[in-house]
Design a protein around this motif. Structure first.
Motif, PDB file in Angstrom:
ATOM      1  N   TRP A 541       9.039  71.300  42.698  1.00 36.27           N
ATOM      2  CA  TRP A 541       8.734  72.874  42.461  1.00 36.27           C
ATOM      3  C   TRP A 541       7.347  72.593  41.329  1.00 36.27           C
ATOM      4  CZ3 TRP A 541       8.187  75.314  46.999  1.00 36.27           C
ATOM      5  CH2 TRP A 541       8.594  75.239  47.698  1.00 36.27           C
ATOM      6  N   TYR A 542       8.086  72.629  40.138  1.00 41.78           N
ATOM      7  CA  TYR A 542       8.210  72.602  39.182  1.00 41.78           C
ATOM      8  C   TYR A 542       6.040  71.049  38.178  1.00 41.78           C
ATOM      9  CZ  TYR A 542      11.283  74.804  37.643  1.00 41.78           C
ATOM     10  OH  TYR A 542      12.116  75.449  37.871  1.00 41.78           O
ATOM     11  N   THR A 543       6.109  70.086  39.354  1.00 43.11           N
ATOM     12  CA  THR A 543       4.884  68.921  38.864  1.00 43.11           C
ATOM     13  C   THR A 543       3.876  69.117  39.911  1.00 43.11           C
ATOM     14  OG1 THR A 543       6.492  67.579  40.170  1.00 43.11           O
ATOM     15  CG2 THR A 543       6.741  67.229  37.788  1.00 43.11           C
ATOM     16  N   LEU A 544       4.562  69.145  41.601  1.00 40.95           N
ATOM     17  CA  LEU A 544       3.505  69.206  42.070  1.00 40.95           C
ATOM     18  C   LEU A 544       2.302  70.702  42.572  1.00 40.95           C
ATOM     19  CD1 LEU A 544       5.422  67.946  45.501  1.00 40.95           C
ATOM     20  CD2 LEU A 544       4.272  67.344  44.222  1.00 40.95           C
ATOM     21  N   PRO A 545       2.495  71.664  42.339  1.00 45.39           N
ATOM     22  CA  PRO A 545       1.629  72.263  42.175  1.00 45.39           C
ATOM     23  C   PRO A 545       0.484  72.523  41.476  1.00 45.39           C
ATOM     24  CG  PRO A 545       3.203  73.987  43.032  1.00 45.39           C
ATOM     25  CD  PRO A 545       3.759  72.278  42.423  1.00 45.39           C
TER      26      PRO A 545
END
Length: 683
Positions: A541-545
């Motif tokens: 949730w913190y890396t992909l966007p």
């Protein structure tokens, strides 16, 4: 037969081509020399002559002797005799000045006039001090007024008998200024005294205009001095009324009337050229505005703000913005606003200060749109004033932190959006074309095999564009500070999103590519804040966007350059954290490592896709990142399964690998070099 005339002088023949003309054989009459330049006359310096020095010292000594005579002989002689002696000497001095002036003894006549006036003054004050006039019969200010009036009348009469004596006219003007205020003192109110002094100023100017140049100068100086005293006294009284909460509207009205009279007088009789133009009008306007601004809060606190706002609006709508009228209007506006600000700060009225800042922001926006003033400082004032208003309202509790943060973020968004319209439409040789260039080198996206793009220099920004960006950055920082005071991270995410959105549009300009990485960083922070507010625990949730955002920006700005610059950051942010998380050892990978197996499977699938993309498009970054991720997952899983295998299988596998490598060492070395060369040729 008449003599033959001499042949006319011919111009000297020219020499060969490119050479000087031949030396002339005949010469004409010599030309007269130009007159020498005139030297400017040295300025006339008025120096004190020996005669004037002696006369002045003599007058001082005689006056000192008269005062000593009255002080020492008051017991040996009656008071009437002493006063009569001094009065006789004064009369002799007055009388002697008449023939001295008629015989062109100017210095002597002036000294005698000054001596007579001084002796008369000493005589009148000494008579009261020695008891000839009882102090209880008449008070000191009234007696001083009588003395001043007596001297003024007597010197006025002497100007008829000795018109060439300048001292009489000067003393008449000066002494005439003292009688009225001393007579009215302790008998009436201050507004009436100031009004009487104002009438006296007009009368002094009218009467002195009919005299000699010295009398006119003296009348102008004394009238200006009295007028300044009226303004200072009036403003001091209104300020004292504000501090003591007493009513002073009458004094304020007289002060404004005196200021208007002073401006009208200056219009008819300007100040000397040695004094800067407009200084007199500015003083009068400042005094009037100060008197009004310190009187209005006695009735309502908002009246001073309304007064300053009305002056500012008048200044913006005035057809003429130069000249004396503009000086008066601007001075009055600045004075009223300064008084209002100081008054609100003294009362700690943050809400009223916020209203002032908001009004200043609105007026500055109007001035910038109508180009009343220079748009660069006007835009800065508008943005900073609006930010100050929001901060003051939030500090006073008038609005909460959430609306304050959103409002400040909206200001930052508006500033960046307006800056997009002022960015240059196309790039030149010194600008960044199709890529990102940050001075100092760190990020560069572009195409070709050519060297990196030139850094964007500060001088390439337009002044208004630079001001908009700086004020927007200030608003964004304040918005983030306001968002940090809220209970959740949602406000922080909203602020960062609102700030980053216009930066993407701004960075799409080829000359403003450095805005894209800043927007990506802000979007990353916004995503992190939203995930923290949602209490999300998954790493992706913190890396992909942010990874998707970086890849999007890299693809948009990609111009056939190295894939590490355009795709490398996004791939590393999206794949590297998940790869390391999937490599974590578990106690029982076959039963308790379900989540790690799912993550590892997805990472391997993404890594294989990157490898295929790298091979298909000859891209180095996807190939190496995918290969490294696959190797990490494989080694991690092998280490997970190694404790479950018999020990002899591990040893046998290691031995077979070593034997195979040793037997085919030369071929494997050649293949390794070929693989390294192939990888290095990728983009």
């Amino acid at each position: 037969m008449p003599p033959l005339a001499p042949p006319p002088l011919m111009p000297p023949p020219l020499g060969p081509s490119g050479g000087l003309p031949r030396y002339p054989a005949h010469f004409g009459a010599p030309r007269p020399l130009p007159p020498p330049p005139r030297q400017p006359a040295p300025p006339k310096v008025h120096r004190l002559s020996p005669q004037n020095t002696l006369l002045a010292l003599g007058v001082l000594l005689i006056l000192a002797a008269g005062a000593t005579f009255l002080a020492v002989n008051w017991r040996s002689l009656p008071v009437t005799a002493q006063a009569g002696i001094i009065a006789t000497l004064a009369a002799l001095a007055f009388t002697a000045s008449i023939p001295a002036s008629r015989r062109t003894l100017t210095g002597t006549a002036e000294a005698l006039a000054l001596l007579g006036t001084g002796l008369l003054t000493v005589d009148l004050y000494g008579a009261r001090a020695l008891g000839l006039i009882s102090p209880t019969a008449i008070n000191t200010p009234t007696y001083s007024a009588i003395i001043a009036a007596t001297i003024a009348v007597l010197t006025l009469l002497m100007t008829r008998a000795a018109p060439k004596v300048v001292t009489y006219g000067v003393i008449t003007v000066i002494a005439g200024q003292l009688a009225l205020p001393l007579l009215l003192l302790h008998r009436t109110t201050l507004p009436i005294i100031l009004a009487a002094l104002l009438a006296q100023v007009l009368l002094t100017l009218f009467l002195s205009a009919k005299g000699t140049p010295a009398i006119r100068r003296t009348g102008s100086i004394t009238a200006a001095t009295v007028l300044v005293c009226i303004l200072l006294t009036g403003t001091a009284n209104t300020l004292w009324g504000l501090l003591t909460e007493s009513t002073t509207y009458q004094t304020a009205a007289v002060t404004c009337l005196a200021a208007a009279t002073g401006i009208a007088i200056l219009h008819k009789r300007p100040l000397p050229t040695t004094i800067p133009s407009g200084i007199g009008e500015a003083v009068c306007a400042a005094a009037a505005a100060f008197a009004i601004a310190t009187t209005l809060p006695q009735y309502a606190d908002w009246l001073t703000t309304a007064f300053a706002t009305a002056l500012a609006i008048t200044g913006l709508l005035a057809p003429r913005r130069t000249g004396k009228f503009a000086v008066v209007l601007h001075t009055a506006t600045i004075t009223a606003a300064a008084v209002d600000i100081v008054y609100c700060m003294a009362r700690e009225d943050l809400r009223q200060l916020g209203y002032l800042a908001a009004i200043a922001a609105v007026l500055a926006v109007y001035a910038a749109l109508r180009r009343v003033f220079d748009p660069v400082p006007t835009t800065a004032v508008a943005s900073l004033s609006a930010q100050l208003a929001i901060v003051l309202f939030a500090s006073d509790g008038y609005i909460n932190a959430w609306p304050a943060a959103i409002a400040l973020a909206a200001l930052a968004t508006t500033g960046i959006a307006i800056a997009c319209a002022y960015a240059p439409p196309r790039a030149d040789l010194n600008a960044v074309v199709g890529g990102v260039g940050i001075s100092g080198g760190g990020v560069g996206v572009g195409g070709g095999g050519a060297p990196g793009p030139a850094p964007v220099r500060l001088g390439s920004y337009r002044p208004l564009e630079l001001v908009l960006l700086i004020t927007a950055a200030c608003a964004a920082v304040l918005a983030e500070v306001a968002a940090a005071t809220t209970a959740t991270f949602t406000a922080t995410g909203v602020v960062l999103t609102l700030t980053a959105a216009p930066l993407v549009a701004y960075g799409m300009n080829p000359r403003r590519r450095p805005a894209l990485p800043i927007a990506a960083l802000l979007f990353t922070g916004a995503n992190t804040a939203f995930m923290l507010a949602a209490n999300a625990h998954k790493l992706e949730w913190y890396t992909l966007p942010p990874a998707i955002l970086l890849l999007t920006l890299g693809i948009l700005a990609w111009r056939n350059r190295s894939s590490w610059i355009s795709l490398g950051p996004g791939l590393l942010v999206g794949l590297a954290p998940s790869t390391f998380a999937a490599s974590t050892l578990t106690a029982d990978p076959l039963t308790t490592g379900t989540a790690d197996w799912l993550r590892a499977t997805l990472v391997v699938a993404a890594a294989v896709a990157l490898i295929l993309l790298g091979v298909r498009r000859s891209l180095q970054a996807p190939f190496l990142i995918g290969a490294a991720a696959t190797a990490k997952i494989a080694i991690a899983q092998l280490l997970d399964l190694t404790p479950l295998l018999p020990r002899w299988i591990t040893l046998a596998t290691a031995g077979l690998i070593l034997l195979t490598t040793g037997a085919t060492y030369e071929r494997r070395l050649t293949q390794t070099k070929q693989a390294t060369r192939w990888i290095s040729n990728l983009r």
